[in-house]
Design a protein around this motif. Structure first.
Motif, PDB file in Angstrom:
ATOM      1  N   ASN A  39     -66.540 -35.624 -15.099  1.00 56.38           N
ATOM      2  CA  ASN A  39     -67.555 -34.695 -14.602  1.00 56.38           C
ATOM      3  C   ASN A  39     -68.876 -34.957 -15.295  1.00 56.38           C
ATOM      4  OD1 ASN A  39     -66.213 -33.117 -12.789  1.00 56.38           O
ATOM      5  ND2 ASN A  39     -65.496 -31.677 -14.341  1.00 56.38           N
ATOM      6  N   GLY A  40     -69.931 -35.033 -14.498  1.00 55.56           N
ATOM      7  CA  GLY A  40     -71.255 -35.170 -15.102  1.00 55.56           C
ATOM      8  C   GLY A  40     -71.608 -36.581 -15.546  1.00 55.56           C
ATOM      9  N   ALA A  41     -70.759 -37.568 -15.223  1.00 52.90           N
ATOM     10  CA  ALA A  41     -71.023 -38.948 -15.665  1.00 52.90           C
ATOM     11  C   ALA A  41     -72.203 -39.565 -14.922  1.00 52.90           C
ATOM     12  CB  ALA A  41     -69.771 -39.802 -15.460  1.00 52.90           C
ATOM     13  N   GLY A  42     -72.511 -39.029 -13.727  1.00 49.80           N
ATOM     14  CA  GLY A  42     -73.628 -39.568 -12.942  1.00 49.80           C
ATOM     15  C   GLY A  42     -73.199 -40.191 -11.628  1.00 49.80           C
ATOM     16  N   LYS A  43     -71.986 -39.922 -11.193  1.00 49.78           N
ATOM     17  CA  LYS A  43     -71.459 -40.549  -9.971  1.00 49.78           C
ATOM     18  C   LYS A  43     -72.209 -40.069  -8.727  1.00 49.78           C
ATOM     19  CE  LYS A  43     -67.266 -38.959 -10.659  1.00 49.78           C
ATOM     20  NZ  LYS A  43     -67.576 -38.078 -11.814  1.00 49.78           N
ATOM     21  N   THR A  44     -72.311 -38.745  -8.598  1.00 51.05           N
ATOM     22  CA  THR A  44     -73.002 -38.198  -7.423  1.00 51.05           C
ATOM     23  C   THR A  44     -74.480 -38.586  -7.444  1.00 51.05           C
ATOM     24  OG1 THR A  44     -71.458 -36.383  -7.177  1.00 51.05           O
ATOM     25  CG2 THR A  44     -73.653 -36.024  -6.272  1.00 51.05           C
ATOM     26  N   THR A  45     -75.068 -38.586  -8.615  1.00 48.57           N
ATOM     27  CA  THR A  45     -76.475 -38.983  -8.740  1.00 48.57           C
ATOM     28  C   THR A  45     -76.653 -40.420  -8.237  1.00 48.57           C
ATOM     29  OG1 THR A  45     -76.709 -37.505 -10.639  1.00 48.57           O
ATOM     30  CG2 THR A  45     -78.383 -39.224 -10.384  1.00 48.57           C
ATOM     31  N   THR A  46     -75.716 -41.299  -8.596  1.00 50.63           N
ATOM     32  CA  THR A  46     -75.778 -42.687  -8.129  1.00 50.63           C
ATOM     33  C   THR A  46     -75.745 -42.728  -6.598  1.00 50.63           C
ATOM     34  OG1 THR A  46     -74.618 -43.424 -10.107  1.00 50.63           O
ATOM     35  CG2 THR A  46     -74.624 -44.943  -8.241  1.00 50.63           C
ATOM     36  N   MET A  47     -74.815 -41.979  -6.009  1.00 51.66           N
ATOM     37  CA  MET A  47     -74.700 -41.964  -4.545  1.00 51.66           C
ATOM     38  C   MET A  47     -75.991 -41.461  -3.899  1.00 51.66           C
ATOM     39  SD  MET A  47     -71.880 -43.188  -3.721  1.00 51.66           S
ATOM     40  CE  MET A  47     -70.205 -42.971  -3.169  1.00 51.66           C
ATOM     41  N   ARG A  48     -76.575 -40.428  -4.503  1.00 55.38           N
ATOM     42  CA  ARG A  48     -77.804 -39.856  -3.925  1.00 55.38           C
ATOM     43  C   ARG A  48     -78.957 -40.860  -4.020  1.00 55.38           C
ATOM     44  NH1 ARG A  48     -79.706 -34.730  -5.790  1.00 55.38           N
ATOM     45  NH2 ARG A  48     -80.375 -34.438  -3.635  1.00 55.38           N
ATOM     46  N   GLY A  49     -78.938 -41.647  -5.075  1.00 57.90           N
ATOM     47  CA  GLY A  49     -79.959 -42.697  -5.204  1.00 57.90           C
ATOM     48  C   GLY A  49     -79.782 -43.751  -4.130  1.00 57.90           C
ATOM     49  N   LEU A  50     -78.530 -44.142  -3.889  1.00 60.73           N
ATOM     50  CA  LEU A  50     -78.273 -45.203  -2.916  1.00 60.73           C
ATOM     51  C   LEU A  50     -78.601 -44.764  -1.494  1.00 60.73           C
ATOM     52  CD1 LEU A  50     -74.885 -46.607  -4.294  1.00 60.73           C
ATOM     53  CD2 LEU A  50     -77.193 -47.508  -4.635  1.00 60.73           C
ATOM     54  N   SER A  51     -78.402 -43.470  -1.203  1.00 57.16           N
ATOM     55  CA  SER A  51     -78.675 -43.028   0.168  1.00 57.16           C
ATOM     56  C   SER A  51     -80.116 -42.562   0.340  1.00 57.16           C
ATOM     57  CB  SER A  51     -77.688 -41.940   0.583  1.00 57.16           C
ATOM     58  OG  SER A  51     -77.737 -40.882  -0.325  1.00 57.16           O
ATOM     59  N   GLY A  52     -80.903 -42.700  -0.709  1.00 56.76           N
ATOM     60  CA  GLY A  52     -82.335 -42.414  -0.582  1.00 56.76           C
ATOM     61  C   GLY A  52     -82.682 -40.949  -0.763  1.00 56.76           C
ATOM     62  N   LEU A 158     -72.120 -49.794   5.522  1.00 60.11           N
ATOM     63  CA  LEU A 158     -71.661 -49.405   4.185  1.00 60.11           C
ATOM     64  C   LEU A 158     -71.427 -47.901   4.190  1.00 60.11           C
ATOM     65  CD1 LEU A 158     -71.213 -49.862   1.100  1.00 60.11           C
ATOM     66  CD2 LEU A 158     -73.660 -49.481   0.807  1.00 60.11           C
ATOM     67  N   LEU A 159     -70.212 -47.520   3.811  1.00 58.66           N
ATOM     68  CA  LEU A 159     -69.852 -46.115   3.789  1.00 58.66           C
ATOM     69  C   LEU A 159     -69.810 -45.649   2.335  1.00 58.66           C
ATOM     70  CD1 LEU A 159     -68.898 -43.875   5.734  1.00 58.66           C
ATOM     71  CD2 LEU A 159     -66.573 -44.783   5.517  1.00 58.66           C
ATOM     72  N   LEU A 160     -70.586 -44.610   2.040  1.00 58.42           N
ATOM     73  CA  LEU A 160     -70.597 -44.043   0.687  1.00 58.42           C
ATOM     74  C   LEU A 160     -69.765 -42.770   0.711  1.00 58.42           C
ATOM     75  CD1 LEU A 160     -74.466 -44.292  -0.023  1.00 58.42           C
ATOM     76  CD2 LEU A 160     -72.700 -45.948  -0.669  1.00 58.42           C
ATOM     77  N   LEU A 161     -68.626 -42.788   0.040  1.00 56.85           N
ATOM     78  CA  LEU A 161     -67.736 -41.624   0.054  1.00 56.85           C
ATOM     79  C   LEU A 161     -67.753 -40.946  -1.302  1.00 56.85           C
ATOM     80  CD1 LEU A 161     -64.536 -43.024   1.853  1.00 56.85           C
ATOM     81  CD2 LEU A 161     -66.454 -41.766   2.821  1.00 56.85           C
ATOM     82  N   ASP A 162     -68.253 -39.716  -1.319  1.00 56.42           N
ATOM     83  CA  ASP A 162     -68.362 -39.000  -2.594  1.00 56.42           C
ATOM     84  C   ASP A 162     -67.236 -37.973  -2.705  1.00 56.42           C
ATOM     85  OD1 ASP A 162     -69.147 -37.969  -4.978  1.00 56.42           O
ATOM     86  OD2 ASP A 162     -71.180 -37.436  -4.359  1.00 56.42           O
ATOM     87  N   GLU A 163     -66.274 -38.264  -3.542  1.00 61.10           N
ATOM     88  CA  GLU A 163     -65.148 -37.356  -3.822  1.00 61.10           C
ATOM     89  C   GLU A 163     -64.462 -36.847  -2.560  1.00 61.10           C
ATOM     90  OE1 GLU A 163     -64.174 -36.483  -6.913  1.00 61.10           O
ATOM     91  OE2 GLU A 163     -65.924 -36.552  -8.238  1.00 61.10           O
ATOM     92  N   PRO A 164     -64.000 -37.758  -1.697  1.00 58.49           N
ATOM     93  CA  PRO A 164     -63.417 -37.269  -0.436  1.00 58.49           C
ATOM     94  C   PRO A 164     -62.153 -36.429  -0.623  1.00 58.49           C
ATOM     95  CG  PRO A 164     -63.049 -39.632  -0.684  1.00 58.49           C
ATOM     96  CD  PRO A 164     -64.006 -39.222  -1.773  1.00 58.49           C
ATOM     97  N   SER A 165     -61.479 -36.561  -1.771  1.00 63.04           N
ATOM     98  CA  SER A 165     -60.217 -35.821  -1.921  1.00 63.04           C
ATOM     99  C   SER A 165     -60.391 -34.512  -2.685  1.00 63.04           C
ATOM    100  CB  SER A 165     -59.175 -36.697  -2.620  1.00 63.04           C
ATOM    101  OG  SER A 165     -59.413 -36.729  -4.010  1.00 63.04           O
TER     102      SER A 165
END
Ligand code: ATP
Length: 238
Positions: A39-52, A158-165
């Motif tokens: 939690n809080g490592a920056g995963k979602t932030t990375t995804m948000r950066g990639l999708s603009g 390219l499909l960006l899947l953020d925590e689908p489960s």
């Protein structure tokens, strides 16, 4: 190896606080690459950066050889990068059919739209049964399927899947990973962020471990799954 997505020295933050502190990662065409971390490592932030959705503070993002750093989100979507955000976010007031239609708005013609819709409904027979239902009334697992189906209507490169489960009952978790495996079988390129490291590493061709905004380890999925520190931190120590 030529990659579809190439990220180098990427830094992202909120105000002056950096959440992603200079990461490099690549996603080859046709591969499933996963990003795991606490939690809080920056995963979602990375995804948000990639999708603009978030402006980069430094670094470059290249997609199919083209520099897309700080390209607006709608243009990135048009290039074929589709994100399924954490928490699903389907349009709750609209029907399943209407949600899918929105995903396919950029289809070049009615025939392409129709064949994409047929493919999506083949992946998700449950959605077929609920086409006229209001999306907000679906179960969490069904909403996740709809969010995925909606992204697939855009025929993503390219499909960006953020925590689908996340937050799903075990049976749905299994189903979601089965669908990811099917998509992989069809050659869909996927960047997968998951807290369910076990399942993610089983399916991933390549994996990155993100800790406090830094990539601390990366390698082929099975190698990362065998790493003692990964086992201790993310795989329950078994
Ligand atoms: P989780 O699994 O909990 O979603 P994560 O690895 O996706 O974790 P991020 O959500 O990317 O982590 O968060 C990384 C860091 O950025 C955290 O310290 C978080 O508190 C901070 N952060 C995230 N969103 C914001 C925001 N909108 N404003 C300020 N700080 C934020």
């Amino acid at each position: 190896m030529t990659s579809l997505l190439d990220v180098s020295g990427l830094r992202l933050g909120y105000g002056r606080t950096m959440a992603v502190k200079g990461i490099d990662l690549s996603v080859p065409a046709g591969a499933v690459v996963c990003l795991i971390g606490a939690n809080g490592a920056g995963k979602t932030t990375t995804m948000r950066g990639l999708s603009g959705l978030l402006r980069t503070a430094a670094g470059t993002i290249r997609f199919d050889g083209v520099d897309i750093t700080n390209t607006p989100a709608h243009r990135i979507a048009r290039l074929g990068i589709r994100q399924v955000p954490e928490g699903r976010q389907v349009f709750a007031e609209m029907t399943v059919e209407e949600n899918l239609r929105l995903g396919g708005l950029q289809a070049p013609d009615a025939r392409t739209f129709g064949s994409r819709r047929a493919q999506v409904l083949e992946h998700f027979p449950r959605l077929q049964e609920r086409l006229s239902q209001q999306a907000g009334l679906l179960s969490g697992g069904e909403q996740q399927m709809l969010a995925l189906g909606r992204a697939l209507m855009g025929a993503p490169r390219l499909l960006l899947l953020d925590e689908p489960s996340m937050g799903l009952a075990p049976l749905f978790v299994e189903e979601i990973f089965q669908i990811i495996a099917e998509l992989k079988g069809h050659g869909t390129t996927i960047l997968l962020v998951e807290q369910n490291a076990q399942a993610a590493l089983e399916i991933a061709d390549y994996a990155y471990v993100l800790e406090s905004g830094h990539i601390t380890l990366h390698g082929p999925g099975p190698e990362v799954a065998d790493d003692p520190q990964v086992i201790a931190a993310y795989l329950g120590g078994h």
